[in-house]
Design a protein around this motif. Structure first.
Motif, PDB file in Angstrom:
ATOM      1  N   UNK A   1       1.026  -1.264   0.011  1.00  0.00           N
ATOM      2  CA  UNK A   1       0.037  -0.115  -0.043  1.00  0.00           C
ATOM      3  C   UNK A   1       0.798   1.258   0.059  1.00  0.00           C
ATOM      4  N   UNK A   2       0.620   2.272  -0.835  1.00  0.00           N
ATOM      5  CA  UNK A   2       1.476   3.393  -1.161  1.00  0.00           C
ATOM      6  C   UNK A   2       1.297   4.407   0.228  1.00  0.00           C
ATOM      7  N   UNK A   3       2.571   4.850   0.721  1.00  0.00           N
ATOM      8  CA  UNK A   3       2.480   5.576   1.993  1.00  0.00           C
ATOM      9  C   UNK A   3       1.403   6.631   2.118  1.00  0.00           C
ATOM     10  N   UNK A   4       0.968   7.527   1.087  1.00  0.00           N
ATOM     11  CA  UNK A   4      -0.139   8.449   1.401  1.00  0.00           C
ATOM     12  C   UNK A   4      -1.311   7.601   1.733  1.00  0.00           C
ATOM     13  N   UNK A   5      -1.632   6.690   0.976  1.00  0.00           N
ATOM     14  CA  UNK A   5      -2.960   5.798   1.201  1.00  0.00           C
ATOM     15  C   UNK A   5      -3.169   5.235   2.394  1.00  0.00           C
ATOM     16  N   UNK A   6      -1.815   4.851   3.153  1.00  0.00           N
ATOM     17  CA  UNK A   6      -1.953   4.493   4.475  1.00  0.00           C
ATOM     18  C   UNK A   6      -2.621   5.313   5.397  1.00  0.00           C
ATOM     19  N   UNK A   7      -2.213   6.780   5.340  1.00  0.00           N
ATOM     20  CA  UNK A   7      -2.607   7.791   6.076  1.00  0.00           C
ATOM     21  C   UNK A   7      -4.268   8.096   5.880  1.00  0.00           C
TER      22      UNK A   7
END
Length: 128
Positions: A1-7
């Motif tokens: 999962x990409x970093x911004x999507x995790x947030x």
């Protein structure tokens, strides 16, 4: 999962959790079992901020994770067990939200009426 999507996922889950906690603390029908509205909002905001405060992940520059997760992993799994930075972030963040909430509770309290007899007679007239 990409970093911004995790947030984004963390933020959405924090909003859902805060909403559910607010419903839970609002309570059932008996009014005496309910939390006062302002205190409930302050507590829900504290829990919301607790889950969203970011802290840098050690040995990964530029990567952040929720501060409570970093705190748990630093204190339990790190060889030295010193969660200084994440602990400071949690203490300052939650302390700041607590102070702001309590100030809002004091500053925005309802004004007491000057003449209580007039209000009492208005209440008696409206009841009859």
């Amino acid at each position: 999962m990409p970093y911004p999507n995790a947030w984004i996922v963390i933020a959405v889950l924090a909003v859902i959790g805060a909403f559910c906690l607010n419903l839970l603390l609002r309570g059932a029908k008996p009014a005496h079992a309910r939390w006062p509205r302002k205190l409930r909002y302050i507590f829900v905001t504290l829990v919301f901020v607790f889950f969203l405060l970011p802290a840098p992940v050690p040995n990964y520059p530029g990567v952040f994770a929720p501060a409570f997760v970093v705190y748990i992993f630093e204190s339990l799994f790190q060889s030295g067990g010193q969660p200084n930075e994440s602990q400071g972030i949690l203490v300052l963040g939650l302390g700041g939200v607590s102070i702001i909430g309590l100030l809002a509770l004091v500053l925005f309290r309802p004004k007491k009426p000057k003449n209580t007899e007039q209000i009492q007679t208005k209440r008696n007239v409206s009841i009859n």
